[in-house]
Design a protein around this motif. Structure first.
Motif, PDB file in Angstrom:
ATOM      1  N   LEU A 135      27.801   4.481  74.307  1.00  0.00           N
ATOM      2  CA  LEU A 135      27.218   5.264  73.210  1.00  0.00           C
ATOM      3  C   LEU A 135      25.843   5.749  73.637  1.00  0.00           C
ATOM      4  N   ALA A 159      33.476   2.566  77.686  1.00  0.00           N
ATOM      5  CA  ALA A 159      32.788   3.437  76.723  1.00  0.00           C
ATOM      6  C   ALA A 159      31.290   3.203  76.787  1.00  0.00           C
ATOM      7  N   VAL A 177      33.204  12.318  72.605  1.00  0.00           N
ATOM      8  CA  VAL A 177      33.271  12.157  71.150  1.00  0.00           C
ATOM      9  C   VAL A 177      31.874  12.318  70.569  1.00  0.00           C
ATOM     10  N   VAL A 204      38.655   8.632  70.007  1.00  0.00           N
ATOM     11  CA  VAL A 204      38.702   8.200  71.403  1.00  0.00           C
ATOM     12  C   VAL A 204      40.116   8.333  71.970  1.00  0.00           C
ATOM     13  N   LEU A 235      30.376   8.523  73.982  1.00  0.00           N
ATOM     14  CA  LEU A 235      30.174   8.830  72.569  1.00  0.00           C
ATOM     15  C   LEU A 235      28.718   9.236  72.386  1.00  0.00           C
ATOM     16  N   THR A 294      34.780   7.147  78.367  1.00  0.00           N
ATOM     17  CA  THR A 294      34.470   7.849  77.124  1.00  0.00           C
ATOM     18  C   THR A 294      32.978   7.771  76.834  1.00  0.00           C
ATOM     19  N   ILE A 343      36.499   6.343  64.795  1.00  0.00           N
ATOM     20  CA  ILE A 343      36.012   6.418  66.171  1.00  0.00           C
ATOM     21  C   ILE A 343      37.164   6.180  67.149  1.00  0.00           C
ATOM     22  N   LEU A 402      29.546  11.887  67.307  1.00  0.00           N
ATOM     23  CA  LEU A 402      29.487  11.129  66.060  1.00  0.00           C
ATOM     24  C   LEU A 402      28.401  11.720  65.167  1.00  0.00           C
ATOM     25  N   TYR A 445      30.013   0.527  65.996  1.00  0.00           N
ATOM     26  CA  TYR A 445      30.211   0.483  67.447  1.00  0.00           C
ATOM     27  C   TYR A 445      30.125  -0.952  67.959  1.00  0.00           C
TER      28      TYR A 445
END
Length: 491
Positions: free
Chosen positions: A308, A306, A369, A431, A273, A271, A427, A371, A292
């Motif tokens: 970010l 994941a 995703v 996800v 983000l 994933t 979040i 944000l 996060y």
């Protein structure tokens, strides 16, 4: 008698910046390049269809330029000195108005010297517009840096049709009450025939302030000035994006290849983000990083599973509060990565850069995703760009209820970014969302963006502006025709 020299342009846009950037070519010569952005995309065809001009600062301090022509638009530069930039722009616009209009996330500063500079620069823009516009022309003034221009322009050129659009929120009456020059700002805005806002709440805040501080009673959004023979209307006109351009880029094989490359460079996590923001305290970047980090600490997410990717483009780097924000954000990123990074994967990839639209669309395609969690935002066009780019139906959007885009993109995962536990839960919801549910939500949001793109926004605003003239049948009636295309009014 009006002695101001008139110009020859039927349609004039007035904004803090011209729609061009100065660039240096490979041979070392200087040239102008059209700036990216939805406003330029929306207004460019209108200017080409009429005799259009754009009044604004060209970006260099202490330089006076003559009007010039670039990309089918006549450009009228307004000079700003170093003192103007410090007092009018960095001072009153961005250290007084910006924090006040964004719910006092950072305390606004009130300095009389800043106000004097703001008033003087607004007068300079008004004179430039007055000398550019033809008799009966339409003038469209943009944003919080120029809130005094409509009345100043009205005083100079009562024959004009004047619109104003506010790209940022308008504060509640209790917050606006703090501004020592609140009545002068309201009177400045009421010089326009039509005052447009992003959200219905902004329109309501403005009208409430007009009643409280000017003693005028609006009726159905209309404010009449006794004895003036004219009125102003406040309406909601949410801005949007160039949907077709984003869709075309998203369909480009080169952009899609770049999206795959971005995921590979991040270590191909399950994933990705993505946060894309100006580095501004209104954008909620610190809250996002905190949520996060706690998800990693709780082991609800793990590094490798994941990642970010946070893009934070430079913004107002000479303003103290922005310098402090950058230090805090970069310090937080360093602590998160120091605790959770592995040799193979990073927790947060932080990039303090601006990127061209092609790269942004590739980032959107790479992100599972998105944000978008500002603490306060007039609209937030990144949310709309992400939705439009994800033609595959695979993206999921977490969107702050305090962004104007939440009014149009209700199928997003809506969140209060001040609620860290709620932000964490949102979040995780995004996800773990089932693909069919994610696609259903995205299709609904894409349809809204496509049906309400930036070209429709500009047409609707200009048509509404024309309607104010038709209804008032005032001596300065004129401006865009029935289809919203600017043109000369009755003489």
């Amino acid at each position: 008698m009006n002695t101001v020299k008139t110009g020859t342009h039927d349609f004039v846009v007035v904004a803090n910046r011209l729609p061009v950037d100065r660039v240096t070519l490979e041979d070392g010569t200087a040239a102008w390049r059209t700036s990216p952005g939805g406003l330029v995309s929306a207004l460019h065809p209108l200017m080409q269809a009429s005799t259009g001009a754009w009044v604004g600062w060209h970006g260099a301090e202490n330089e006076v330029l003559e009007p010039f022509h670039e990309d089918s638009i006549d450009l009228v530069p307004v000079p700003l000195s170093s003192a103007d930039v410090r007092l009018y722009y960095e001072g009153f616009s961005n250290s007084t108005l910006w924090p006040l209009y964004h719910d006092v996330i950072v305390p606004p500063e009130f300095h009389r010297t800043w106000w004097v500079a703001y008033r003087e620069v607004n007068a300079r823009f008004a004179r430039a517009a007055a000398g550019t516009a033809a008799p009966g022309a339409t003038v469209w003034v943009h944003d919080y840096q120029l809130q005094l221009v409509p009345k100043m322009l009205r005083d100079l050129r009562p024959d004009l049709t004047i619109g104003y659009f506010d790209h940022i929120p308008f504060p509640s009456t209790d917050l606006f009450a703090q501004l020592p020059w609140r009545s002068r700002i309201l009177e400045g805005l009421l010089g326009a025939d039509l005052i447009g806002f992003q959200r219905a709440s902004d329109t309501a805040n403005f009208l409430t302030s007009v009643k409280r501080f000017l003693g005028l009673t609006p009726r159905k959004g209309e404010v009449r000035r006794p004895g003036s023979g004219r009125s102003s209307r406040a309406q909601t006109h949410p801005i949007s994006i160039d949907a077709a351009k984003i869709a075309d880029l998203a369909a480009s094989p080169a952009v899609q290849d770049r999206a795959r490359q971005i995921r590979e460079e991040l270590g191909n996590p399950e994933t990705v983000l993505l946060g894309v923001d100006r580095l501004d305290y209104t954008k909620g970047i610190r809250h996002r990083l905190k949520a996060y980090a706690e998800l990693l600490e709780d082991r609800a997410l793990s590094v490798g599973q994941a990642c970010l990717l946070q893009i934070a483009s430079p913004s107002r780097e000479k303003v103290d509060s922005y310098q402090q924000l950058r230090e805090e954000v970069e310090g937080t990123v360093g602590r998160i990565n120091g605790e959770y990074d592995s040799l193979a994967h990073t927790a947060v990839r932080y990039l303090h850069h601006s990127y061209p639209t092609e790269e942004m669309v590739a980032l959107y395609l790479a992100a599972d995703v998105m944000l978008v969690t500002p603490l306060r935002d007039g609209m937030n066009l990144v949310a709309k760009e992400y939705v439009q780019a994800r033609f595959d139906g695979g993206g999921r959007l977490v969107l702050s209820e305090f962004a104007g885009a939440a009014d149009q993109l209700g199928s997003a995962v809506i969140v209060n970014p001040h609620d860290i536990d709620g932000l964490k839960a949102s979040i995780l919801e995004a996800v773990n969302m089932e693909p069919t549910e994610a696609k259903r939500r995205l299709v609904s949001m894409r349809r809204n963006v496509q049906d309400h793109d930036v070209a429709r926004w500009s047409r609707h605003f200009l048509t509404s502006l024309q309607e104010t003239q038709d209804d008032d049948a005032s001596p300065h009636a004129g401006g865009p025709g029935a289809t919203g295309t600017p043109g000369r009014g009755a003489r």
